[in-house]
Design a protein around this motif. Structure first.
Motif, PDB file in Angstrom:
ATOM      1  N   PHE A  28      49.058  44.747  39.752  1.00  0.00           N
ATOM      2  CA  PHE A  28      47.821  44.087  40.179  1.00  0.00           C
ATOM      3  C   PHE A  28      46.824  45.115  40.715  1.00  0.00           C
ATOM      4  CE2 PHE A  28      45.616  42.800  44.047  1.00  0.00           C
ATOM      5  CZ  PHE A  28      44.715  41.898  43.512  1.00  0.00           C
ATOM      6  N   SER A  32      43.168  45.939  39.050  1.00  0.00           N
ATOM      7  CA  SER A  32      41.887  45.654  39.716  1.00  0.00           C
ATOM      8  C   SER A  32      41.081  46.921  39.906  1.00  0.00           C
ATOM      9  CB  SER A  32      42.075  44.940  41.053  1.00  0.00           C
ATOM     10  OG  SER A  32      43.383  44.954  41.458  1.00  0.00           O
ATOM     11  N   LEU A  35      39.467  47.809  36.633  1.00  0.00           N
ATOM     12  CA  LEU A  35      38.361  46.894  36.353  1.00  0.00           C
ATOM     13  C   LEU A  35      37.126  47.259  37.156  1.00  0.00           C
ATOM     14  CD1 LEU A  35      39.884  43.322  36.050  1.00  0.00           C
ATOM     15  CD2 LEU A  35      38.507  44.566  34.376  1.00  0.00           C
ATOM     16  N   VAL A  36      37.340  47.485  38.456  1.00  0.00           N
ATOM     17  CA  VAL A  36      36.201  47.791  39.322  1.00  0.00           C
ATOM     18  C   VAL A  36      35.524  49.082  38.881  1.00  0.00           C
ATOM     19  CG1 VAL A  36      35.581  48.519  41.637  1.00  0.00           C
ATOM     20  CG2 VAL A  36      37.015  46.529  41.316  1.00  0.00           C
TER      21      VAL A  36
ATOM     22  N   THR B  86      44.188  48.565  47.612  1.00  0.00           N
ATOM     23  CA  THR B  86      43.490  48.071  46.425  1.00  0.00           C
ATOM     24  C   THR B  86      42.131  47.495  46.802  1.00  0.00           C
ATOM     25  OG1 THR B  86      45.633  47.461  45.574  1.00  0.00           O
ATOM     26  CG2 THR B  86      43.718  46.563  44.436  1.00  0.00           C
ATOM     27  N   ILE B  90      38.268  48.711  45.915  1.00  0.00           N
ATOM     28  CA  ILE B  90      37.255  47.827  45.328  1.00  0.00           C
ATOM     29  C   ILE B  90      35.977  47.880  46.146  1.00  0.00           C
ATOM     30  CG2 ILE B  90      36.684  45.414  44.859  1.00  0.00           C
ATOM     31  CD1 ILE B  90      39.643  44.979  44.214  1.00  0.00           C
TER      32      ILE B  90
END
Lengths: 246, 220, 351
Positions: A28, A32, A35-36, B86, B90
């Protein structure tokens, strides 16, 4: 918390279970992050380019950003290399041409140790008058309110130093005749001197020293390659042509 | 969730509010002081930091709560940290893309959110034991409380240190900025002053309550 | 008022009030010289700093429902010392702020007199040094012609506003060669191309130079301090140790390279070293209590002062050196505990 476990240490779950959960979480996380990065990276590049562009046009006054052309080069003792990719960070010379295709100035970088950390500047050099025509501070972590970017740039008297700072070369174009020198506030007498900010002498000196080192190193090189630099390269494709040493 | 092994208390307004006042991460629990002291030299930095932290809090609480029955106890800290990291990554990229200026101002402290004890603390002591909605409500409260605290510091430091609020000058040109306020020592001074104010208020309230109690008991 | 006394043959230790009052008396000549030197601006500065200190202490005593402690004169001393370390043309509102911060942060918060970890006057000065670095290094010349009738323009700066610029004023009163720098700054940063400018040591000793309001005359401070030491209201060993430490360190560097480093006597008589040694480092609460510790403490401050002056970013180092000494003094006290009579040193006992 009420646990119905008899022993204080709960039974060890199988390694498989742990690996499975960690792998799931890592999957995961990786997904992510990828993607970011995928979505933000172009935006970030674009913004950094814009910031650089703004700074470059700021130090070369009198050009209109809409019509001007900026060419990035990497210049060192080995030679002059034209760079297509601005964000690569390898460029140390930006030639700016005005709308008519005439060389308006060259933006160069300076850096020297300030009070807290290295003070980085970008300055505009006009090969015609052999002088510095503008300066902006890219990064300064010196004392806020005295030597930081905003305070220094708001100090008009200090910024006026860099409107016409002489960096004439010697007759053989081998070095700067009068290296840039920072003097105490109110004692500027020569046109290659920088009048320090009273109260931020160390930052002023760092800016002056950055200019001195950078001009001392790059200006003789620019003088050698001035022919290439002052023309807009025709081909817009990736050229990267190595210019031979004279 | 079909079966709850432990009886869960329902969500009350307190679930949300405790993070803002009674268990305020900065003013009461004194957690996450590193970003509190470091990046609150202007209001906009404080808001940026507060929102970034809130986002990470919400994201990590959601995921930790979702996976709480799956994560074995032995590897829970590692799992939490990966989850938090994570969301921090982001947020790091998002801020970088949104505003270069804010990104440069916050510097390494965005990445350092990962080491903020408020977030790991929430994951360990709340999200891993509560239902998703409840964890989220609590995390939001904590995030708002954290942002509020940063805002308290940031506004005072910006007003005194630069004479502006959110970048708008408040006093005109002749204002003399207190340079110390935008330096790290200013962070300590202002944090101390706020802590003093809050504990003074609390003491006064307690004294008042004690007096009232006395008044009730006295006639009877 | 009847003054209760012990029998004449019993020499009791002086009370806190008495000591403090005597310190104030000994500081008065220094204040007077400062006013003579810098005029009514220095007077206003001292007055405002003292009033601010007294007001702050009174306010906090009221807030915590305690009887006011301003009667013990310690706030007055803090105010005077603070004012003496500030530049004479320092804006009054900043001086008031320094007094407030010094008393509130360094004294009241720690529990009032007898509990302060740091010297309150120096904490106040350190705060304004960090907050207003330009104002606190704006020096005005001593012995300006109209100093008893006219204020230095920056003195009456409107609260929270930038100090009124004084460069033009200094030019107008035209003191030859005044550059807005203290002897220490001249020594460190030089002037107009000359890298080190030496100032006549005799001038320094007598106090005929620019500088903070009350730091300039080493001679006067020395005399006043000696009075206190003779009356045993101050531990003479602290200033002695501090001066020795500074002298030896400065002498060491001077012998290594007399061109690059200033002479030791210059070190002693310039800046705030004398005032710091006599009146600030010797603060009874914030200095160690053991006899050996006192020497360690004084020498530490003296050495640090010289090191900061020579190698730091600032020309003056007395303030930070003393604050550092204050911070170290509990540790110094702990490691220099005298041996209790009849017991043996640990090492011997073990062997």
């Amino acid at each position: 918390m009420t646990m119905e476990v008899k022993s204080p240490v709960p039974p060890m779950p199988s390694s498989m279970a742990m690996i499975r959960v960690l792998a799931l979480i890592a999957l995961f996380a990786g997904l992510s992050v990828v993607l970011v990065v995928h979505f933000t990276d172009p935006v970030i590049r674009e913004k950094e380019l814009q910031a650089l562009e703004q700074a470059v046009f700021k130090v070369i006054p009198g050009v209109e950003p809409e019509s001007a052309v900026r060419i990035s080069y990497s210049l060192n003792a080995k030679g002059l290399v034209r760079l297509e990719d601005d964000a690569a960070g390898a460029a140390n010379l930006f030639a700016v041409f005005d709308g008519s295709g005439k060389l308006a100035g060259i933006a160069l970088q300076g850096a020297a140790q300030g009070y807290q950390d290295v003070v980085r500047t970008l300055y505009g050099y006009d090969p015609e008058c052999e002088c510095i025509i503008g300066l902006t501070i890219m990064k300064s972590t010196d004392t806020p309110g005295m030597g930081d970017k905003h305070t220094v740039e708001a100090n008009h008297a200090f910024m006026d130093n860099f409107r016409h700072l002489s960096v004439k070369l010697t007759a053989d174009k081998g070095s700067v005749a009068h290296p840039v020198e920072t003097v105490k506030h109110g004692t500027k007498t020569e046109e290659w001197q920088v009048d320090a900010i009273s109260g931020a002498t160390i930052t002023s000196r760092a800016i002056g020293k950055g200019l001195r080192q950078s001009t001392g190193e790059l200006l003789p090189l620019i003088a050698r390659h001035l022919q290439e630099i002052s023309k807009i390269p025709r081909n817009k494709e990736k050229s990267g042509t190595e210019v031979k040493k004279r | 969730m079909t079966y709850q092994p432990r009886k869960q208390k329902p969500i009350t307004p307190d679930t949300f509010l405790r993070g803002i006042w009674r268990e305020n991460p900065v003013f009461v629990m004194l957690l996450g002081l590193c970003p509190t002291l470091a990046v609150t030299n202007s209001t906009i930095n404080a808001i940026g930091m507060g929102l970034a932290t809130t986002f990470v809090l919400l994201g990590s609480s959601l995921l930790v709560s979702l996976l709480r029955n799956l994560i074995p106890k032995q590897v829970r800290i590692a799992s939490y940290i990966v989850i938090i990291a994570t969301f921090v990554t982001i947020v790091d990229y998002a801020i970088h893309a949104l505003s270069l200026e804010l990104y440069n101002a916050l510097g390494a402290f965005i990445q350092l959110i990962v080491a903020n004890c408020v977030i790991l603390g929430r994951a360990e002591s709340y999200a891993s034991k509560n239902r998703i909605t409840k964890s989220l409500v609590n995390a939001l409260g904590m995030g708002v409380g954290f942002t509020f605290a940063l805002l308290c510091l940031g506004s005072v430091r910006e007003i005194l240190g630069s004479g502006t609020l959110l970048g708008f000058p408040l006093f005109g040109d002749s204002f003399q900025p207190w340079v110390v306020m935008i330096l790290p020592p200013g962070g300590f001074f202002v944090t101390g002053a706020w802590l003093l104010l809050f504990s003074w208020l609390q003491e006064r309230r307690q004294r008042k309550a004690a007096k009232e109690e006395e008044a009730i008991h006295a006639p009877g | 008022m009847i003054e209760l006394r012990t029998s004449p043959h019993v020499r009791g230790a002086p009370s806190v009030d008495q000591i403090m009052r005597n310190v104030v008396y000994t500081l008065l000549p220094v204040c007077a010289f400062s006013v003579y030197q810098f005029g009514i601006s220095a007077f206003a500065l001292i007055l405002v700093a003292v009033l601010s200190c007294i007001g702050t202490e009174h306010l906090f005593c009221r807030l915590s429902d305690k009887p006011t402690t301003v009667g013990d004169f310690s706030a007055v001393i803090t105010g005077i010392l603070l004012a003496l370390t500030l530049p004479p043309g320092f804006p009054l509102w900043m001086a008031a702020l320094a007094g407030f911060v010094g008393i509130a942060l360094a004294k009241v918060m720690f529990g009032g007199i007898g509990f302060n970890v740091f010297n309150p006057a120096l904490v106040g000065r350190a705060f304004v040094q960090a907050a207003f670095p330009v104002a606190i290094t704006t020096w005005t010349p001593a012995f300006a012609p109209g100093r008893f009738t006219e204020f230095i323009p920056s003195t009456w700066t409107f609260p929270f506003a930038e100090p009124v610029p004084v460069a033009q004023w200094i030019k107008d009163i035209a003191v030859d060669g005044f550059t807005g720098a203290t002897p220490l700054a001249l020594e460190k940063f030089g002037n107009a191309g000359v890298s080190h400018v030496h100032t006549n040591t005799a001038d320094l000793f007598m106090g005929m130079t620019a500088g903070s309001a009350g730091e300039t005359s080493a001679l006067l401070i020395l005399i006043c301090g000696s009075y206190l030491a003779v009356r045993r209201m101050m531990d003479w060993r602290i200033p002695a140790a501090m001066i020795t430490g500074a002298f030896v360190t400065a002498g060491l560097f001077f012998t290594i390279d007399p061109d690059a480093y200033p002479a030791p006597l210059f070190m002693l008589f310039s800046g705030g070293l004398m005032l710091g040694a006599m009146f600030m480092a010797s603060d009874m609460v914030a200095s160690p209590v053991t006899p050996a510790g006192v020497w360690v403490y004084g020498i530490l401050i003296g050495v640090l002062t010289v090191i900061i002056r020579l190698f730091g970013g600032l020309p003056e180092g007395v303030m930070y050196a003393i604050l550092f000494g204050n911070a170290a003094s509990p540790l110094i006290s702990a490691v220099t505990q005298p041996r209790v009579y009849g017991t043996r040193r640990k090492k011997k006992a073990e062997s």
